[in-house]
Scaffold this motif. Structure first.
Motif, PDB file in Angstrom:
ATOM      1  N   LEU A 281     101.249  72.247  73.336  1.00  0.00           N
ATOM      2  CA  LEU A 281     101.024  70.936  72.725  1.00  0.00           C
ATOM      3  C   LEU A 281     101.727  71.293  70.844  1.00  0.00           C
ATOM      4  O   LEU A 281     102.522  70.825  70.541  1.00  0.00           O
ATOM      5  CB  LEU A 281      99.477  70.451  72.247  1.00  0.00           C
ATOM      6  CG  LEU A 281      99.423  68.860  71.101  1.00  0.00           C
ATOM      7  CD1 LEU A 281     100.579  68.466  71.179  1.00  0.00           C
ATOM      8  CD2 LEU A 281      97.880  69.504  70.805  1.00  0.00           C
ATOM      9  N   LEU A 282     101.627  72.427  70.777  1.00  0.00           N
ATOM     10  CA  LEU A 282     101.928  72.696  69.700  1.00  0.00           C
ATOM     11  C   LEU A 282     103.819  73.042  69.349  1.00  0.00           C
ATOM     12  O   LEU A 282     104.011  72.776  68.745  1.00  0.00           O
ATOM     13  CB  LEU A 282     101.643  74.871  68.980  1.00  0.00           C
ATOM     14  CG  LEU A 282     102.050  75.244  67.697  1.00  0.00           C
ATOM     15  CD1 LEU A 282     102.241  74.622  66.621  1.00  0.00           C
ATOM     16  CD2 LEU A 282     101.488  76.833  67.306  1.00  0.00           C
TER      17      LEU A 282
ATOM     18  N   ARG B 105     104.599  69.770  69.029  1.00  0.00           N
ATOM     19  CA  ARG B 105     104.688  68.914  67.573  1.00  0.00           C
ATOM     20  C   ARG B 105     106.141  69.419  66.982  1.00  0.00           C
ATOM     21  O   ARG B 105     106.689  68.718  65.692  1.00  0.00           O
ATOM     22  CB  ARG B 105     103.074  69.591  66.997  1.00  0.00           C
ATOM     23  CG  ARG B 105     101.887  68.645  67.657  1.00  0.00           C
ATOM     24  CD  ARG B 105     100.474  69.593  67.510  1.00  0.00           C
ATOM     25  NE  ARG B 105     100.435  69.205  66.122  1.00  0.00           N
ATOM     26  CZ  ARG B 105      99.274  69.022  65.381  1.00  0.00           C
ATOM     27  NH1 ARG B 105      98.010  70.184  65.737  1.00  0.00           N
ATOM     28  NH2 ARG B 105      99.379  69.489  63.964  1.00  0.00           N
ATOM     29  N   THR B 106     106.336  71.291  67.177  1.00  0.00           N
ATOM     30  CA  THR B 106     106.906  71.175  66.505  1.00  0.00           C
ATOM     31  C   THR B 106     108.384  70.496  66.532  1.00  0.00           C
ATOM     32  O   THR B 106     109.073  70.999  65.293  1.00  0.00           O
ATOM     33  CB  THR B 106     107.267  73.103  66.594  1.00  0.00           C
ATOM     34  OG1 THR B 106     105.948  74.074  66.670  1.00  0.00           O
ATOM     35  CG2 THR B 106     108.012  73.466  65.838  1.00  0.00           C
TER      36      THR B 106
ATOM     37  N   MET C  31     108.777  67.773  67.665  1.00  0.00           N
ATOM     38  CA  MET C  31     108.519  66.595  66.740  1.00  0.00           C
ATOM     39  C   MET C  31     109.245  66.433  65.942  1.00  0.00           C
ATOM     40  O   MET C  31     109.491  65.600  65.461  1.00  0.00           O
ATOM     41  CB  MET C  31     107.742  65.803  67.054  1.00  0.00           C
ATOM     42  CG  MET C  31     106.776  65.566  68.669  1.00  0.00           C
ATOM     43  SD  MET C  31     105.425  65.276  68.618  1.00  0.00           S
ATOM     44  CE  MET C  31     105.615  64.010  67.591  1.00  0.00           C
ATOM     45  N   SER C  32     109.053  66.981  64.581  1.00  0.00           N
ATOM     46  CA  SER C  32     109.341  67.897  62.819  1.00  0.00           C
ATOM     47  C   SER C  32     110.873  68.155  63.323  1.00  0.00           C
ATOM     48  O   SER C  32     111.720  67.931  62.726  1.00  0.00           O
ATOM     49  CB  SER C  32     107.945  69.038  62.697  1.00  0.00           C
ATOM     50  OG  SER C  32     106.976  68.005  62.222  1.00  0.00           O
TER      51      SER C  32
ATOM     52  N   GLU D 270     104.771  55.877  65.234  1.00  0.00           N
ATOM     53  CA  GLU D 270     103.550  55.750  65.621  1.00  0.00           C
ATOM     54  C   GLU D 270     102.934  54.317  64.679  1.00  0.00           C
ATOM     55  O   GLU D 270     102.225  54.238  65.216  1.00  0.00           O
ATOM     56  CB  GLU D 270     103.154  56.684  64.152  1.00  0.00           C
ATOM     57  CG  GLU D 270     101.759  56.964  63.414  1.00  0.00           C
ATOM     58  CD  GLU D 270     101.893  57.674  62.343  1.00  0.00           C
ATOM     59  OE1 GLU D 270      99.986  57.072  62.350  1.00  0.00           O
ATOM     60  OE2 GLU D 270     101.311  58.681  62.455  1.00  0.00           O
TER      61      GLU D 270
ATOM     62  N   ALA E 154     104.721  64.433  73.450  1.00  0.00           N
ATOM     63  CA  ALA E 154     104.537  63.471  72.177  1.00  0.00           C
ATOM     64  C   ALA E 154     103.678  62.217  72.007  1.00  0.00           C
ATOM     65  O   ALA E 154     102.927  61.894  71.261  1.00  0.00           O
ATOM     66  CB  ALA E 154     105.692  63.452  71.972  1.00  0.00           C
TER      67      ALA E 154
ATOM     68  N   TYR F  21     100.179  62.886  71.625  1.00  0.00           N
ATOM     69  CA  TYR F  21      99.767  63.121  70.744  1.00  0.00           C
ATOM     70  C   TYR F  21      99.548  62.333  69.684  1.00  0.00           C
ATOM     71  O   TYR F  21      98.496  62.148  68.962  1.00  0.00           O
ATOM     72  CB  TYR F  21     100.364  63.893  69.829  1.00  0.00           C
ATOM     73  CG  TYR F  21      99.847  65.054  68.858  1.00  0.00           C
ATOM     74  CD1 TYR F  21      99.325  65.511  68.810  1.00  0.00           C
ATOM     75  CD2 TYR F  21     100.710  64.241  67.427  1.00  0.00           C
ATOM     76  CE1 TYR F  21      98.682  65.850  66.526  1.00  0.00           C
ATOM     77  CE2 TYR F  21     100.887  64.651  66.377  1.00  0.00           C
ATOM     78  CZ  TYR F  21      99.229  65.558  65.900  1.00  0.00           C
ATOM     79  OH  TYR F  21      99.326  65.665  65.112  1.00  0.00           O
TER      80      TYR F  21
ATOM     81  N   GLN G  94      95.736  60.829  67.763  1.00  0.00           N
ATOM     82  CA  GLN G  94      95.568  60.503  66.479  1.00  0.00           C
ATOM     83  C   GLN G  94      95.020  59.001  65.598  1.00  0.00           C
ATOM     84  O   GLN G  94      94.517  58.986  65.286  1.00  0.00           O
ATOM     85  CB  GLN G  94      96.958  61.143  65.685  1.00  0.00           C
ATOM     86  CG  GLN G  94      97.588  62.471  65.850  1.00  0.00           C
ATOM     87  CD  GLN G  94      97.014  62.899  65.045  1.00  0.00           C
ATOM     88  OE1 GLN G  94      95.479  63.868  65.655  1.00  0.00           O
ATOM     89  NE2 GLN G  94      96.675  62.887  64.250  1.00  0.00           N
TER      90      GLN G  94
ATOM     91  N   ASP H 289      92.996  68.432  70.748  1.00  0.00           N
ATOM     92  CA  ASP H 289      94.317  69.339  71.365  1.00  0.00           C
ATOM     93  C   ASP H 289      93.985  69.873  71.754  1.00  0.00           C
ATOM     94  O   ASP H 289      94.705  70.004  73.198  1.00  0.00           O
ATOM     95  CB  ASP H 289      94.060  70.250  70.248  1.00  0.00           C
ATOM     96  CG  ASP H 289      95.053  68.817  69.201  1.00  0.00           C
ATOM     97  OD1 ASP H 289      95.134  67.822  68.748  1.00  0.00           O
ATOM     98  OD2 ASP H 289      94.921  69.612  67.525  1.00  0.00           O
TER      99      ASP H 289
END
Length: 295
Positions: free
Chosen positions: A5-6, A9-10, A12-13, A25, A108, A111, A115, A139
């Motif tokens: 998951l980390l 998320r990394t 995604m950025s 979103e 993605a 997550y 949220q 998470d």
């Protein structure tokens, strides 16, 4: 070992502009009806947001449209439906493994759903059978789901059986949910069409295809390729054949186009991905197609 998951998320950025993430979103939020009156926070306006949600005072202060986000009045259910047969261990068109793209896509959207206060579950399977994993939103729970996908997909895994996985969903997922189907390139035959009509009546469906690698050599000396699904090889001399290349390109274009048109005719929005860098913009485009189709 770094958490999956980390990693998601990394990436995604790294792969997506903040604006694209906001579009994804906002698009996800817009496909759900209903909300509570409990204010949560503010975010940038994206196409598809309700004009009534704009906070005009905050907009005036910041110089750009800001909308209010609300805490969901009821939890919704996102089901990740993932083909974990051995063909998903093959190489995608972008050069990465299909498994890595599938994990990125599932992670993605999972997550983002969490949220928003929604719960996420997983249905994964192959020729040996289908297994369902329970719903959750932490998470740690999402990490567990992604690890199940990662562990199941390998070159030693059984062959894919998307019909079997979707049949299990039709029987086993009773609550109306949003399904994110992540699968290999597919041919929509009569059996699959009938099954998808049944699922479409029960649930909302988003369909992500992880595109096959290019089997033909485009430049330079080719090497032999191995078909993980059929356990057979494709000799280099065939990959270098110009006439076969033309026929392959025409066949691939026709197959991909036919599948997209058939899914669209069934009321299912679809998107094809070939690399992890396409996941966020691809999901955003997919949800926008789905939102427009519901109007």
């Amino acid at each position: 070992m770094p958490g999956l998951l980390l990693r998601v998320r990394t990436k995604m950025s790294l792969f997506a502009h903040r604006r694209t993430l906001d579009l994804l979103e906002g698009g996800y939020a817009s496909v759900h009806h209903g909300r509570s009156h409990d204010f949560d926070d503010l975010r940038a306006y994206v196409p598809g947001d309700e004009v009534r949600d704009i906070d005009w005072k905050a907009t005036a202060r910041h110089g750009e449209p800001l909308v209010k986000r609300y805490i969901a009045s009821r939890r919704r259910h996102l089901v990740l439906v993932v083909d974990t047969g051995r063909n998903m261990a093959a190489t995608a068109a972008g050069g990465e493994t299909k498994k890595d793209i599938a994990v990125m896509a599932a992670g993605a959207l999972g997550y983002i759903a969490a949220q928003h206060g929604d719960v996420v579950s997983l249905v994964a399977g192959d020729e040996s059978g289908t297994r369902a994993y329970p719903a959750g939103s932490t998470d740690a729970h999402l990490e567990m789901l992604l690890r199940r996908v990662d562990e199941r997909v390998s070159l030693e895994a059984p062959r894919s059986d998307l019909h079997g996985v979707l049949s299990w969903v039709a029987r086993g997922v009773r609550r109306r949910s949003m399904l994110l189907v992540v699968a290999d390139d597919v041919v929509v035959d009569e059996v699959l069409e009938k099954l998808l009509r049944r699922l479409r009546a029960q649930h909302e469906i988003l369909w992500l295809t992880v595109g096959d690698a290019d089997l033909m050599s485009r430049a330079g000396h080719a090497r032999d390729l191995y078909d993980v699904q059929e356990a057979s090889g494709l000799p280099a001399y065939l990959r270098e054949n110009g006439a076969l290349r033309v026929a392959f390109d025409a066949s691939s274009e026709r197959r991909v186009g036919d599948a997209e048109r058939q899914l669209q005719a069934l009321g299912i929005s679809s998107q094809r991905l070939t690399a992890q860098s396409q996941v966020v913009p691809g999901l955003s485009a997919l949800i926008e197609k789905h939102r427009r189709a519901r109007r």
